[in-house]
Design a protein around this motif. Structure first.
Motif, PDB file in Angstrom:
ATOM      1  N   LYS A 218       7.147 -12.980  15.838  1.00 32.35           N
ATOM      2  CA  LYS A 218       7.495 -11.907  14.909  1.00 32.35           C
ATOM      3  C   LYS A 218       6.217 -11.238  14.432  1.00 32.35           C
ATOM      4  O   LYS A 218       5.196 -11.909  14.235  1.00 32.35           O
ATOM      5  CB  LYS A 218       8.258 -12.470  13.702  1.00 32.35           C
ATOM      6  CG  LYS A 218       9.590 -13.114  14.057  1.00 32.35           C
ATOM      7  CD  LYS A 218      10.399 -13.418  12.808  1.00 32.35           C
ATOM      8  CE  LYS A 218       9.644 -14.357  11.879  1.00 32.35           C
ATOM      9  NZ  LYS A 218      10.473 -14.713  10.691  1.00 32.35           N
ATOM     10  N   ARG A 219       6.282  -9.934  14.253  1.00 28.69           N
ATOM     11  CA  ARG A 219       5.126  -9.166  13.797  1.00 28.69           C
ATOM     12  C   ARG A 219       5.369  -8.626  12.401  1.00 28.69           C
ATOM     13  O   ARG A 219       6.407  -8.014  12.140  1.00 28.69           O
ATOM     14  CB  ARG A 219       4.856  -8.009  14.771  1.00 28.69           C
ATOM     15  CG  ARG A 219       3.634  -7.179  14.465  1.00 28.69           C
ATOM     16  CD  ARG A 219       3.563  -6.025  15.443  1.00 28.69           C
ATOM     17  NE  ARG A 219       2.309  -5.289  15.346  1.00 28.69           N
ATOM     18  CZ  ARG A 219       2.040  -4.191  16.035  1.00 28.69           C
ATOM     19  NH1 ARG A 219       2.955  -3.696  16.876  1.00 28.69           N
ATOM     20  NH2 ARG A 219       0.878  -3.584  15.908  1.00 28.69           N
ATOM     21  N   SER A 220       4.428  -8.854  11.507  1.00 33.34           N
ATOM     22  CA  SER A 220       4.583  -8.356  10.141  1.00 33.34           C
ATOM     23  C   SER A 220       4.369  -6.849  10.094  1.00 33.34           C
ATOM     24  O   SER A 220       3.877  -6.235  11.039  1.00 33.34           O
ATOM     25  CB  SER A 220       3.554  -9.033   9.220  1.00 33.34           C
ATOM     26  OG  SER A 220       2.267  -8.462   9.402  1.00 33.34           O
ATOM     27  N   MET A 221       4.734  -6.255   8.992  1.00 37.45           N
ATOM     28  CA  MET A 221       4.360  -4.868   8.741  1.00 37.45           C
ATOM     29  C   MET A 221       2.836  -4.800   8.594  1.00 37.45           C
ATOM     30  O   MET A 221       2.200  -5.789   8.254  1.00 37.45           O
ATOM     31  CB  MET A 221       5.033  -4.363   7.464  1.00 37.45           C
ATOM     32  CG  MET A 221       6.551  -4.296   7.557  1.00 37.45           C
ATOM     33  SD  MET A 221       7.104  -3.011   8.725  1.00 37.45           S
ATOM     34  CE  MET A 221       6.661  -1.531   7.797  1.00 37.45           C
ATOM     35  N   PRO A 222       2.226  -3.641   8.848  1.00 36.69           N
ATOM     36  CA  PRO A 222       0.766  -3.532   8.684  1.00 36.69           C
ATOM     37  C   PRO A 222       0.324  -3.913   7.281  1.00 36.69           C
ATOM     38  O   PRO A 222       0.955  -3.535   6.290  1.00 36.69           O
ATOM     39  CB  PRO A 222       0.494  -2.050   8.969  1.00 36.69           C
ATOM     40  CG  PRO A 222       1.622  -1.626   9.852  1.00 36.69           C
ATOM     41  CD  PRO A 222       2.822  -2.380   9.365  1.00 36.69           C
ATOM     42  N   CYS A 223      -0.757  -4.682   7.206  1.00 34.31           N
ATOM     43  CA  CYS A 223      -1.309  -5.121   5.929  1.00 34.31           C
ATOM     44  C   CYS A 223      -2.795  -4.759   5.861  1.00 34.31           C
ATOM     45  O   CYS A 223      -3.439  -4.554   6.896  1.00 34.31           O
ATOM     46  CB  CYS A 223      -1.168  -6.634   5.771  1.00 34.31           C
ATOM     47  SG  CYS A 223       0.530  -7.255   5.805  1.00 34.31           S
ATOM     48  N   ALA A 224      -3.331  -4.708   4.656  1.00 35.82           N
ATOM     49  CA  ALA A 224      -4.763  -4.463   4.490  1.00 35.82           C
ATOM     50  C   ALA A 224      -5.536  -5.615   5.119  1.00 35.82           C
ATOM     51  O   ALA A 224      -5.153  -6.782   4.958  1.00 35.82           O
ATOM     52  CB  ALA A 224      -5.111  -4.335   3.013  1.00 35.82           C
ATOM     53  N   PRO A 225      -6.631  -5.339   5.845  1.00 35.76           N
ATOM     54  CA  PRO A 225      -7.380  -6.400   6.546  1.00 35.76           C
ATOM     55  C   PRO A 225      -8.332  -7.143   5.610  1.00 35.76           C
ATOM     56  O   PRO A 225      -9.520  -7.309   5.888  1.00 35.76           O
ATOM     57  CB  PRO A 225      -8.146  -5.607   7.610  1.00 35.76           C
ATOM     58  CG  PRO A 225      -8.418  -4.291   6.960  1.00 35.76           C
ATOM     59  CD  PRO A 225      -7.204  -4.006   6.103  1.00 35.76           C
ATOM     60  N   THR A 226      -7.788  -7.598   4.491  1.00 35.83           N
ATOM     61  CA  THR A 226      -8.584  -8.217   3.427  1.00 35.83           C
ATOM     62  C   THR A 226      -7.956  -9.547   3.003  1.00 35.83           C
ATOM     63  O   THR A 226      -6.838  -9.886   3.398  1.00 35.83           O
ATOM     64  CB  THR A 226      -8.642  -7.298   2.201  1.00 35.83           C
ATOM     65  OG1 THR A 226      -7.298  -7.137   1.679  1.00 35.83           O
ATOM     66  CG2 THR A 226      -9.203  -5.931   2.559  1.00 35.83           C
ATOM     67  N   PHE A 227      -8.684 -10.294   2.156  1.00 40.35           N
ATOM     68  CA  PHE A 227      -8.150 -11.522   1.578  1.00 40.35           C
ATOM     69  C   PHE A 227      -6.818 -11.237   0.890  1.00 40.35           C
ATOM     70  O   PHE A 227      -5.833 -11.968   1.076  1.00 40.35           O
ATOM     71  CB  PHE A 227      -9.165 -12.089   0.588  1.00 40.35           C
ATOM     72  CG  PHE A 227      -8.696 -13.298  -0.167  1.00 40.35           C
ATOM     73  CD1 PHE A 227      -8.938 -14.579   0.315  1.00 40.35           C
ATOM     74  CD2 PHE A 227      -8.008 -13.155  -1.372  1.00 40.35           C
ATOM     75  CE1 PHE A 227      -8.500 -15.688  -0.398  1.00 40.35           C
ATOM     76  CE2 PHE A 227      -7.570 -14.260  -2.082  1.00 40.35           C
ATOM     77  CZ  PHE A 227      -7.816 -15.540  -1.591  1.00 40.35           C
ATOM     78  N   TYR A 228      -6.769 -10.157   0.126  1.00 38.78           N
ATOM     79  CA  TYR A 228      -5.555  -9.840  -0.629  1.00 38.78           C
ATOM     80  C   TYR A 228      -4.433  -9.348   0.285  1.00 38.78           C
ATOM     81  O   TYR A 228      -3.256  -9.504  -0.045  1.00 38.78           O
ATOM     82  CB  TYR A 228      -5.880  -8.817  -1.716  1.00 38.78           C
ATOM     83  CG  TYR A 228      -6.826  -9.372  -2.750  1.00 38.78           C
ATOM     84  CD1 TYR A 228      -6.397 -10.292  -3.700  1.00 38.78           C
ATOM     85  CD2 TYR A 228      -8.169  -9.015  -2.742  1.00 38.78           C
ATOM     86  CE1 TYR A 228      -7.267 -10.830  -4.624  1.00 38.78           C
ATOM     87  CE2 TYR A 228      -9.052  -9.554  -3.667  1.00 38.78           C
ATOM     88  CZ  TYR A 228      -8.596 -10.457  -4.609  1.00 38.78           C
ATOM     89  OH  TYR A 228      -9.470 -10.997  -5.515  1.00 38.78           O
ATOM     90  N   GLY A 229      -4.786  -8.765   1.421  1.00 38.89           N
ATOM     91  CA  GLY A 229      -3.770  -8.384   2.392  1.00 38.89           C
ATOM     92  C   GLY A 229      -3.015  -9.602   2.903  1.00 38.89           C
ATOM     93  O   GLY A 229      -1.781  -9.588   3.030  1.00 38.89           O
ATOM     94  N   GLY A 230      -3.746 -10.676   3.197  1.00 37.57           N
ATOM     95  CA  GLY A 230      -3.111 -11.918   3.619  1.00 37.57           C
ATOM     96  C   GLY A 230      -2.393 -12.606   2.473  1.00 37.57           C
ATOM     97  O   GLY A 230      -1.288 -13.135   2.632  1.00 37.57           O
TER      98      GLY A 230
END
Length: 340
Positions: A218-230
């Motif tokens: 499964k692929r998530s929606m796009p997220c910020a490529p940061t600690f807080y994105g995860g």
């Protein structure tokens, strides 16, 4: 005859429609193959690329204006200075440029395509050359930028533009095989920015390997490529957990692990997590992170060498050079348990 749009066959240049017709696909599929690789299968991408090579589509390097006006200065443009991947690449570019007695100007786009183009237009008159690290602009726009000054695209392959990228195929294959060996038959890909070309390549390789091994992904929606994105993805993951996660980069993987721990989900007891980059944080995180290593030294120094060669009038390498990636196993992955 050389043109900005690519090689010519007879009296007319090769267009996206010629490639589409020969490959038996739509023009939009050709466009996605080069700019959004996550939206086409590997087999389709290979067919389109083979046809494009045979027809000479954007096979010639874009002609650039002389960089003599900005003698001795190179602009290095990156999406995010808070990301260790980019700062690692920058340091290696700086070291190699200094060897050729060039200074560097570092600029951040903050993931904005508009700002990225504006920065290129602003600095082009005052620099000898430009290095775009993980550019977010469309291919056609990058080719336009390459007309302004000698330009190298890093971590993204752009036809008609001098490029160096990471070949993640081996690392992705090893990561999926590692999780399969541990007993996982489903996993989640924690996606990065929607405009990330390298992210699209990673997803395509992971999806292909999972399909070959019978793993549901499964692929998530796009997220910020940061600690807080995860970190922000943790609750969403727990709504439908798969037991294993491969994240777009190490920062996102570590953020996810921290958030899951606060929600009572321990890594690797309840979930195995793999990142991309092998940055310093991956070694000191709790637990130490299993990750796909990519040589920032080879990438950064290789980019600087390509630009120096362009400034010296040398022809660009064909095909574009790549840097290999491989899996490093640490303690964030473990055998599948009943809970996972």
């Amino acid at each position: 005859m050389k043109t900005e749009a690519g090689s010519e066959k007879g009296s007319s240049k090769v267009t996206i429609y010629d490639v589409a017709r020969q490959a038996g696909v739509s023009p939009s599929t050709v466009s996605r193959t080069f700019s959004r690789p996550d939206r086409v299968s590997i087999s389709t991408a290979q067919r389109v690329q083979q046809v494009a090579d045979a027809l000479g589509y954007h096979s010639d390097m874009v002609d650039s204006r002389s960089g003599s006006q900005g003698r001795g200065l190179v602009a290095v443009i990156v999406p995010d200075l808070g990301n260790q991947f980019f700062t690692g690449v920058i340091r290696n570019i700086q070291d190699e440029c200094e060897r050729f007695r060039f200074e560097t100007m570092i600029l951040e786009t903050r993931e904005s395509i508009t700002k990225e183009r504006r920065i290129v237009d602003t600095v082009a008159p005052v620099v000898s050359g430009i290095i775009l690290v993980s550019p977010r602009m469309p291919d056609a726009m990058i080719r336009k930028c390459a007309q302004l000054r000698p330009l190298v695209s890093v971590n993204r392959d752009v036809r008609g533009v001098c490029s160096i990228s990471i070949d993640v195929s081996k690392g992705a294959c090893q990561a999926v095989d590692h999780l399969h060996t541990l007993g996982y038959r489903s996993l989640t890909y924690l996606d990065g920015p929607a405009a990330s070309w390298s992210g699209g390549i990673r997803w395509r390789q992971i999806f292909s390997e999972c399909e070959a091994k019978g793993i549901t992904v499964k692929r998530s929606m796009p997220c910020a490529p940061t600690f807080y994105g995860g970190y922000s993805f943790a609750e969403k993951y727990l709504d439908d957990p798969t037991g294993a996660v491969i994240a777009h980069n190490d920062l996102m993987a570590i953020g996810l692990i921290v958030a899951l721990r606060r929600l009572g989900c321990e890594c690797p007891r309840d979930v195995s997590v793999i990142g991309f980059d092998n940055d310093t944080m991956s070694m000191v995180s709790t637990p130490p992170l299993t990750t796909i290593h990519m040589s920032l030294s080879a990438l950064g120094r290789g980019a600087a060498d390509l630009l120096m060669s362009r400034l010296a009038g040398a022809a660009s390498s064909t095909p574009a050079p790549t840097v290999p990636a491989h899996l490093i196993i640490r303690q964030s992955t473990g055998a599948k348990s009943d809970k996972s």
